[in-house]
Design a protein around this motif. Structure first.
Motif, PDB file in Angstrom:
ATOM      1  N   LYS A   1       8.506  13.363   0.458  1.00  0.00           N
ATOM      2  CA  LYS A   1       7.322  14.195   0.649  1.00  0.00           C
ATOM      3  C   LYS A   1       6.038  13.506   0.208  1.00  0.00           C
ATOM      4  CE  LYS A   1       5.343  18.700  -0.543  1.00  0.00           C
ATOM      5  NZ  LYS A   1       5.565  19.982  -1.271  1.00  0.00           N
ATOM      6  N   GLY A   2       6.038  12.906  -0.976  1.00  0.00           N
ATOM      7  CA  GLY A   2       4.824  12.265  -1.463  1.00  0.00           C
ATOM      8  C   GLY A   2       4.371  11.140  -0.564  1.00  0.00           C
ATOM      9  N   HIS A   3       5.310  10.334  -0.094  1.00  0.00           N
ATOM     10  CA  HIS A   3       4.968   9.227   0.796  1.00  0.00           C
ATOM     11  C   HIS A   3       4.496   9.743   2.162  1.00  0.00           C
ATOM     12  CE1 HIS A   3       6.360   5.956  -1.808  1.00  0.00           C
ATOM     13  NE2 HIS A   3       7.360   6.746  -2.149  1.00  0.00           N
ATOM     14  N   MET A   4       5.074  10.851   2.608  1.00  0.00           N
ATOM     15  CA  MET A   4       4.678  11.401   3.901  1.00  0.00           C
ATOM     16  C   MET A   4       3.262  11.978   3.867  1.00  0.00           C
ATOM     17  SD  MET A   4       7.038  10.710   6.014  1.00  0.00           S
ATOM     18  CE  MET A   4       6.459  11.697   7.398  1.00  0.00           C
ATOM     19  N   LYS A   5       2.728  12.221   2.684  1.00  0.00           N
ATOM     20  CA  LYS A   5       1.344  12.662   2.543  1.00  0.00           C
ATOM     21  C   LYS A   5       0.401  11.492   2.249  1.00  0.00           C
ATOM     22  CE  LYS A   5       1.743  17.142   3.096  1.00  0.00           C
ATOM     23  NZ  LYS A   5       1.011  17.867   4.184  1.00  0.00           N
ATOM     24  N   ASN A   6       0.940  10.284   2.301  1.00  0.00           N
ATOM     25  CA  ASN A   6       0.118   9.122   1.991  1.00  0.00           C
ATOM     26  C   ASN A   6       0.345   8.000   3.003  1.00  0.00           C
ATOM     27  OD1 ASN A   6      -1.439   9.638  -0.704  1.00  0.00           O
ATOM     28  ND2 ASN A   6       0.554  10.604  -0.985  1.00  0.00           N
ATOM     29  N   ALA A   7       1.059   6.947   2.665  1.00  0.00           N
ATOM     30  CA  ALA A   7       1.086   5.772   3.532  1.00  0.00           C
ATOM     31  C   ALA A   7       2.016   5.901   4.734  1.00  0.00           C
ATOM     32  CB  ALA A   7       1.479   4.539   2.717  1.00  0.00           C
ATOM     33  N   TYR A   8       3.141   6.605   4.616  1.00  0.00           N
ATOM     34  CA  TYR A   8       4.159   6.556   5.654  1.00  0.00           C
ATOM     35  C   TYR A   8       3.668   6.933   7.048  1.00  0.00           C
ATOM     36  CZ  TYR A   8       8.167   5.701   2.523  1.00  0.00           C
ATOM     37  OH  TYR A   8       9.075   5.152   1.647  1.00  0.00           O
ATOM     38  N   PRO A   9       2.909   8.017   7.222  1.00  0.00           N
ATOM     39  CA  PRO A   9       2.467   8.353   8.577  1.00  0.00           C
ATOM     40  C   PRO A   9       1.593   7.262   9.201  1.00  0.00           C
ATOM     41  CG  PRO A   9       2.209  10.236   7.125  1.00  0.00           C
ATOM     42  CD  PRO A   9       2.525   9.058   6.254  1.00  0.00           C
ATOM     43  N   PHE A  10       0.878   6.530   8.361  1.00  0.00           N
ATOM     44  CA  PHE A  10       0.026   5.458   8.886  1.00  0.00           C
ATOM     45  C   PHE A  10       0.857   4.249   9.304  1.00  0.00           C
ATOM     46  CE2 PHE A  10      -2.903   8.106   6.545  1.00  0.00           C
ATOM     47  CZ  PHE A  10      -3.974   8.182   7.425  1.00  0.00           C
ATOM     48  N   PHE A  11       1.916   3.953   8.563  1.00  0.00           N
ATOM     49  CA  PHE A  11       2.827   2.906   9.026  1.00  0.00           C
ATOM     50  C   PHE A  11       3.389   3.274  10.394  1.00  0.00           C
ATOM     51  CE2 PHE A  11       3.172   1.570   4.510  1.00  0.00           C
ATOM     52  CZ  PHE A  11       2.979   0.206   4.684  1.00  0.00           C
ATOM     53  N   HIS A  12       3.734   4.536  10.561  1.00  0.00           N
ATOM     54  CA  HIS A  12       4.270   4.974  11.850  1.00  0.00           C
ATOM     55  C   HIS A  12       3.200   4.877  12.941  1.00  0.00           C
ATOM     56  CE1 HIS A  12       7.085   6.984  14.466  1.00  0.00           C
ATOM     57  NE2 HIS A  12       6.174   7.889  14.779  1.00  0.00           N
ATOM     58  N   GLN A  13       1.997   5.305  12.611  1.00  0.00           N
ATOM     59  CA  GLN A  13       0.902   5.258  13.579  1.00  0.00           C
ATOM     60  C   GLN A  13       0.591   3.830  14.016  1.00  0.00           C
ATOM     61  OE1 GLN A  13      -2.691   7.186  12.185  1.00  0.00           O
ATOM     62  NE2 GLN A  13      -3.988   6.031  13.574  1.00  0.00           N
ATOM     63  N   TYR A  14       0.690   2.888  13.081  1.00  0.00           N
ATOM     64  CA  TYR A  14       0.338   1.494  13.363  1.00  0.00           C
ATOM     65  C   TYR A  14       1.566   0.641  13.687  1.00  0.00           C
ATOM     66  CZ  TYR A  14      -4.573   2.036  12.087  1.00  0.00           C
ATOM     67  OH  TYR A  14      -5.904   2.398  12.071  1.00  0.00           O
ATOM     68  N   LYS A  15       2.674   1.271  13.952  1.00  0.00           N
ATOM     69  CA  LYS A  15       3.896   0.545  14.286  1.00  0.00           C
ATOM     70  C   LYS A  15       3.650  -0.389  15.469  1.00  0.00           C
ATOM     71  CE  LYS A  15       8.682   1.361  15.714  1.00  0.00           C
ATOM     72  NZ  LYS A  15       9.681   2.393  16.083  1.00  0.00           N
ATOM     73  N   GLY A  16       3.957  -1.672  15.290  1.00  0.00           N
ATOM     74  CA  GLY A  16       3.752  -2.664  16.335  1.00  0.00           C
ATOM     75  C   GLY A  16       2.346  -3.211  16.427  1.00  0.00           C
ATOM     76  N   LYS A  17       1.435  -2.741  15.563  1.00  0.00           N
ATOM     77  CA  LYS A  17       0.036  -3.173  15.629  1.00  0.00           C
ATOM     78  C   LYS A  17      -0.356  -4.111  14.493  1.00  0.00           C
ATOM     79  CE  LYS A  17      -1.430   1.183  17.806  1.00  0.00           C
ATOM     80  NZ  LYS A  17      -2.328   2.376  17.665  1.00  0.00           N
ATOM     81  N   LEU A  18       0.450  -4.164  13.453  1.00  0.00           N
ATOM     82  CA  LEU A  18       0.127  -4.978  12.292  1.00  0.00           C
ATOM     83  C   LEU A  18       0.816  -6.336  12.391  1.00  0.00           C
ATOM     84  CD1 LEU A  18       0.597  -2.187   9.602  1.00  0.00           C
ATOM     85  CD2 LEU A  18      -1.589  -3.081  10.447  1.00  0.00           C
TER      86      LEU A  18
ATOM     87  N   ILE B   1       0.857  -1.178   0.000  1.00  0.00           N
ATOM     88  CA  ILE B   1       0.000   0.000   0.000  1.00  0.00           C
ATOM     89  C   ILE B   1       0.899   1.236   0.000  1.00  0.00           C
ATOM     90  CG2 ILE B   1      -0.212  -0.096   2.529  1.00  0.00           C
ATOM     91  CD1 ILE B   1      -3.046   1.038   2.233  1.00  0.00           C
ATOM     92  N   ASN B   2       0.727   2.086  -0.991  1.00  0.00           N
ATOM     93  CA  ASN B   2       1.552   3.298  -1.053  1.00  0.00           C
ATOM     94  C   ASN B   2       0.721   4.539  -1.379  1.00  0.00           C
ATOM     95  OD1 ASN B   2       1.159   2.214  -3.632  1.00  0.00           O
ATOM     96  ND2 ASN B   2       3.290   2.406  -4.257  1.00  0.00           N
ATOM     97  N   PHE B   3      -0.033   4.512  -2.459  1.00  0.00           N
ATOM     98  CA  PHE B   3      -0.907   5.618  -2.853  1.00  0.00           C
ATOM     99  C   PHE B   3      -2.247   5.046  -3.317  1.00  0.00           C
ATOM    100  CE2 PHE B   3       3.476   6.729  -3.963  1.00  0.00           C
ATOM    101  CZ  PHE B   3       3.653   7.917  -3.270  1.00  0.00           C
ATOM    102  N   TRP B   4      -3.277   5.889  -3.284  1.00  0.00           N
ATOM    103  CA  TRP B   4      -4.573   5.531  -3.851  1.00  0.00           C
ATOM    104  C   TRP B   4      -4.922   6.521  -4.956  1.00  0.00           C
ATOM    105  CZ3 TRP B   4      -6.718   1.038  -2.683  1.00  0.00           C
ATOM    106  CH2 TRP B   4      -6.422   0.440  -1.454  1.00  0.00           C
ATOM    107  N   PRO B   5      -5.438   6.053  -6.081  1.00  0.00           N
ATOM    108  CA  PRO B   5      -5.900   7.001  -7.101  1.00  0.00           C
ATOM    109  C   PRO B   5      -6.993   7.887  -6.522  1.00  0.00           C
ATOM    110  CG  PRO B   5      -6.650   4.762  -7.593  1.00  0.00           C
ATOM    111  CD  PRO B   5      -5.670   4.647  -6.472  1.00  0.00           C
ATOM    112  N   CYS B   6      -6.962   9.147  -6.862  1.00  0.00           N
ATOM    113  CA  CYS B   6      -7.929  10.173  -6.429  1.00  0.00           C
ATOM    114  C   CYS B   6      -7.683  10.675  -5.013  1.00  0.00           C
ATOM    115  CB  CYS B   6      -9.381   9.687  -6.533  1.00  0.00           C
ATOM    116  SG  CYS B   6      -9.889   9.148  -8.175  1.00  0.00           S
ATOM    117  N   GLU B   7      -6.695  10.130  -4.313  1.00  0.00           N
ATOM    118  CA  GLU B   7      -6.513  10.539  -2.917  1.00  0.00           C
ATOM    119  C   GLU B   7      -5.137  11.169  -2.692  1.00  0.00           C
ATOM    120  OE1 GLU B   7      -8.045   8.681   0.841  1.00  0.00           O
ATOM    121  OE2 GLU B   7      -6.034   7.806   0.837  1.00  0.00           O
ATOM    122  N   TRP B   8      -5.141  12.176  -1.832  1.00  0.00           N
ATOM    123  CA  TRP B   8      -3.910  12.800  -1.346  1.00  0.00           C
ATOM    124  C   TRP B   8      -4.125  13.197   0.094  1.00  0.00           C
ATOM    125  CZ3 TRP B   8       0.895  12.954  -3.178  1.00  0.00           C
ATOM    126  CH2 TRP B   8       1.804  13.850  -2.619  1.00  0.00           C
ATOM    127  N   ASN B   9      -3.200  12.806   0.946  1.00  0.00           N
ATOM    128  CA  ASN B   9      -3.257  13.174   2.352  1.00  0.00           C
ATOM    129  C   ASN B   9      -4.546  12.671   3.014  1.00  0.00           C
ATOM    130  OD1 ASN B   9      -2.053  14.296   4.620  1.00  0.00           O
ATOM    131  ND2 ASN B   9      -2.977  16.307   4.316  1.00  0.00           N
TER     132      ASN B   9
END
Length: 319
Positions: free
Chosen positions: A249-266, A211-219
């Motif tokens: 920058k592009g990843h930080m507006k998409n999947a990366y912050p969620f990986f950080h948020q869910y660190k240790g939960k997946l 999971i990295n980006f979704w079409p039509c979505e940003w941030n």
């Protein structure tokens, strides 16, 4: 087989549960089928735990309902003899104009609307845009065939392979010219359904959705990213991605912050350093990212358990 339309808030699966993967970060090689003998000197290294191999759809389904898993069987036997793990990637998108690597019937039977749609890709830093193809998994008839393949793979390999991953969520198609019925919502729902279907089919092996980006979505402005991460945690679906690019920058507006948020939960996080990833430079050093920089970011920010390394990674030549 009818494809069920899953409501995000109501989905609950029953499967053999895995604990959250908590072992130290593991290094895997990333390669294609038929390459194992050539890379044996790398694969037998004690700092390499396994290999991720990409299998195109048309290699696994030669004709409609005629499946050929001999390549996986051969690769699995080879890897097992070396006491390493095998991760397989089921590839349904291709990054060159002549790579229509889906079964012939998908391209020719009218119900599948040619099976593929043209897409664009920017493979790395300062690289020209390349064209390729992606399977129309938002087309219910194509999705049925995709899920049938997953079901057959699970019958043969569940518990025998370490894991299976589905390719990245990012696609870039010309929506204005599309004639396949594509919408961003249909695509998002199809990716949910396929991930859940794979998780249900593979009860023992790990399942990872890139999971990295979704079409039509940003941030997360459509909440696709937040919904998928929550769904993955709830249903023990591992997540990952094709690129580790620290603080991009592009990843930080998409999947990366969620990986950080869910660190240790997946259940499992598996990220890759592929050939295009190696073209990026650290803006602070103005040099290509080092293994230590990739690893530190993957483990400490993204919460990665596994890195799939390109054979071109410089550190593989230095030990």
């Amino acid at each position: 087989m009818n494809i069920l339309r899953f409501s995000f808030m109501l989905v609950t699966l029953t499967f053999t549960s895995f604990p959250v993967f908590s072992a130290p970060l593991k290094n895997y090689l990333y390669t294609s089928s038929g390459n194992l003998e050539k890379i044996k000197p790398l694969l037998i290294r004690p700092d390499i735990d396994g290999v991720q191999i990409v299998y195109n759809w048309n290699i696994l389904e030669k004709q409609k309902n005629q499946y050929d898993f001999s390549e996986i069987e051969k690769d699995l036997e080879y890897v097992n003899k070396l006491h390493k793990n095998l991760f397989i990637q089921l590839q349904d998108r291709f990054f060159s104009p002549d790579a229509k690597n889906v079964p012939y019937y998908l391209l020719n039977e009218p119900v599948y609307k040619k099976g593929l749609v043209h897409q664009y890709d920017n493979p790395g830093e300062n690289k020209p845009i390349a064209s390729g193809w992606v399977a129309q998994k938002w087309n219910p008839e194509v999705q049925k065939r995709y899920q049938k393949l997953i079901s057959e793979l699970a019958k043969k390999f569940d518990g025998r392979i370490f894991g299976i991953n589905l390719p990245e969520t990012s696609i870039d198609i010309d929506i204005k010219k599309d004639t396949t019925g594509f919408t961003c919502e249909k695509y998002f729902n199809a990716e949910i359904e396929n991930a859940l279907f794979t998780r249900k089919a593979f009860k023992k092996s790990h399942v990872v959705q890139y999971i990295n980006f979704w079409p039509c979505e940003w941030n997360n402005d459509h909440q696709y990213m937040s919904k998928f991460f929550a769904l993955a945690e709830k249903n023990n679906i591992g997540l990952g991605g094709p690129d580790i690019i620290p603080n991009k920058k592009g990843h930080m507006k998409n999947a990366y912050p969620f990986f950080h948020q869910y660190k240790g939960k997946l259940g499992l996080v598996a990220m890759a350093v592929q050939e295009p990833t190696l073209t990026y430079t650290n803006p602070q050093t103005r040099r290509p990212f080092t293994k230590a920089e990739f690893t530190d970011y993957a483990e400490n920010y993204l919460g990665s358990d596994i890195i799939f390394w390109s054979l071109s990674s410089p550190w593989l030549d230095r030990q």
